[in-house]
Design a protein around this motif. Structure first.
Motif, mmCIF file in Angstrom:
data_model
loop_
_atom_site.group_PDB
_atom_site.id
_atom_site.type_symbol
_atom_site.label_atom_id
_atom_site.label_comp_id
_atom_site.label_asym_id
_atom_site.label_seq_id
_atom_site.Cartn_x
_atom_site.Cartn_y
_atom_site.Cartn_z
ATOM 1 N N TYR A 1 66.778 -9.982 33.802
ATOM 2 C CA TYR A 1 67.293 -9.111 32.744
ATOM 3 C C TYR A 1 67.829 -7.844 33.380
ATOM 4 O O TYR A 1 67.288 -7.358 34.381
ATOM 5 C CB TYR A 1 66.186 -8.785 31.733
ATOM 6 N N THR A 2 68.876 -7.294 32.781
ATOM 7 C CA THR A 2 69.523 -6.090 33.308
ATOM 8 C C THR A 2 68.517 -4.958 33.506
ATOM 9 O O THR A 2 68.552 -4.253 34.519
ATOM 10 C CB THR A 2 70.664 -5.657 32.360
ATOM 11 N N VAL A 3 67.608 -4.794 32.569
ATOM 12 C CA VAL A 3 66.627 -3.701 32.668
ATOM 13 C C VAL A 3 65.764 -3.860 33.928
ATOM 14 O O VAL A 3 65.443 -2.874 34.598
ATOM 15 C CB VAL A 3 65.773 -3.590 31.376
ATOM 16 N N ASN A 4 65.430 -5.106 34.289
ATOM 17 C CA ASN A 4 64.643 -5.345 35.508
ATOM 18 C C ASN A 4 65.454 -5.019 36.759
ATOM 19 O O ASN A 4 64.929 -4.446 37.723
ATOM 20 C CB ASN A 4 64.172 -6.798 35.569
ATOM 21 N N THR A 5 66.722 -5.391 36.749
ATOM 22 C CA THR A 5 67.597 -5.084 37.885
ATOM 23 C C THR A 5 67.705 -3.577 38.075
ATOM 24 O O THR A 5 67.602 -3.074 39.197
ATOM 25 C CB THR A 5 68.997 -5.694 37.676
ATOM 26 N N LEU A 6 67.913 -2.857 36.973
ATOM 27 C CA LEU A 6 68.030 -1.397 37.059
ATOM 28 C C LEU A 6 66.747 -0.772 37.596
ATOM 29 O O LEU A 6 66.796 0.117 38.458
ATOM 30 C CB LEU A 6 68.376 -0.812 35.687
ATOM 31 N N ASN A 7 65.597 -1.223 37.124
ATOM 32 C CA ASN A 7 64.328 -0.677 37.620
ATOM 33 C C ASN A 7 64.162 -0.957 39.112
ATOM 34 O O ASN A 7 63.724 -0.094 39.863
ATOM 35 C CB ASN A 7 63.147 -1.238 36.823
ATOM 36 N N HIS A 8 64.547 -2.156 39.546
ATOM 37 C CA HIS A 8 64.472 -2.508 40.965
ATOM 38 C C HIS A 8 65.402 -1.603 41.795
ATOM 39 O O HIS A 8 65.010 -1.100 42.850
ATOM 40 C CB HIS A 8 64.846 -3.980 41.153
ATOM 41 N N LEU A 9 66.622 -1.387 41.301
ATOM 42 C CA LEU A 9 67.573 -0.535 42.024
ATOM 43 C C LEU A 9 67.085 0.907 42.101
ATOM 44 O O LEU A 9 67.251 1.566 43.137
ATOM 45 C CB LEU A 9 68.945 -0.592 41.346
ATOM 46 N N LEU A 10 66.491 1.396 41.026
ATOM 47 C CA LEU A 10 65.986 2.780 41.030
ATOM 48 C C LEU A 10 64.846 2.950 42.029
ATOM 49 O O LEU A 10 64.715 4.002 42.651
ATOM 50 C CB LEU A 10 65.549 3.195 39.624
ATOM 51 N N GLU A 11 64.022 1.905 42.180
ATOM 52 C CA GLU A 11 62.946 1.957 43.186
ATOM 53 C C GLU A 11 63.534 1.934 44.592
ATOM 54 O O GLU A 11 63.084 2.658 45.472
ATOM 55 C CB GLU A 11 62.020 0.744 43.034
ATOM 56 N N LYS A 12 64.527 1.087 44.791
ATOM 57 C CA LYS A 12 65.112 0.898 46.121
ATOM 58 C C LYS A 12 66.034 2.056 46.519
ATOM 59 O O LYS A 12 66.122 2.403 47.694
ATOM 60 C CB LYS A 12 65.882 -0.424 46.133
ATOM 61 N N PHE A 13 66.747 2.630 45.546
ATOM 62 C CA PHE A 13 67.717 3.696 45.810
ATOM 63 C C PHE A 13 67.461 4.886 44.871
ATOM 64 O O PHE A 13 68.278 5.180 43.995
ATOM 65 C CB PHE A 13 69.158 3.196 45.596
ATOM 66 N N PRO A 14 66.327 5.583 45.049
ATOM 67 C CA PRO A 14 65.994 6.682 44.125
ATOM 68 C C PRO A 14 66.991 7.841 44.179
ATOM 69 O O PRO A 14 67.053 8.649 43.252
ATOM 70 C CB PRO A 14 64.592 7.124 44.577
#
Length: 191
Positions: A83-96
């Protein structure tokens, strides 16, 4: 840095995708656009969908020479279905250090209320919307996080390109040159 995420199967990526991505990168206030290649859902049989890495390679070929546009395989590493929301959360963790926004067509804005955690998406992420021939009737187009961008309307579809190849027609003008060479060389979409 503010990054717009442009999701798609890109099966294949075509000049319509590139026109939208470049317009968003150059004229919307975004610093970069990441073309997020959606992986094949292992639970769905779709014979016309090329392998994930072949589609990613075509995005690499298409975006070569566009420093503000880059391919992303971020969803390849996430659990499916994603889900898009999961991708965004993953990206925010990886690229804060980055801020992430979504790029979508007006047609997708209409269906946004059906997305998982769409309220969270609207609250925490800007959404850059490009026009389609059929205008949106969504009440969301007046939402403060929704930005309607006057990008060119490009009605080219990957489905049409695949059907053209299968029917022995020449879709080359609708594709970045290197992408067409790759498709033709590998005999993709002929069956």
């Amino acid at each position: 840095m503010k990054i717009g995420l442009y999701f798609g199967t890109f099966n294949p990526i075509h000049i319509g995708h590139m026109i939208i991505a470049n317009h968003m990168a150059e004229f919307s206030g975004l610093d970069q656009v990441w073309m997020v290649v959606t992986p094949h859902n292992p639970h769905k049989q779709k014979s016309t969908l090329l392998d994930d890495y072949q589609r990613l390679h075509m995005v690499h070929l298409a975006t070569d020479g566009y420093p503000k546009i880059r391919p992303s395989d971020i969803e390849f590493k996430l659990p499916q279905p994603n889900y898009t929301v999961n991708t965004l959360n993953h990206l925010l963790e990886k690229f804060p250090q980055h801020e992430f926004a979504l790029i979508m067509g007006e047609d997708n804005l209409n269906s946004l209320p059906k997305w998982k955690n769409h309220e969270y998406l609207l609250e925490h992420h800007d959404i850059y919307v490009y026009p389609r021939i059929s205008e949106t009737s969504s009440a969301l187009k007046n939402h403060p996080k929704v930005h309607l961008i006057a990008a060119p309307i490009v009605e080219i579809s990957s489905t049409f390109i695949r059907e053209s190849v299968r029917n022995k027609k020449n879709p080359a003008p609708m594709l970045p040159h290197k992408v067409w060479e790759y498709i033709d060389h590998n005999n993709f979409y002929k069956k």
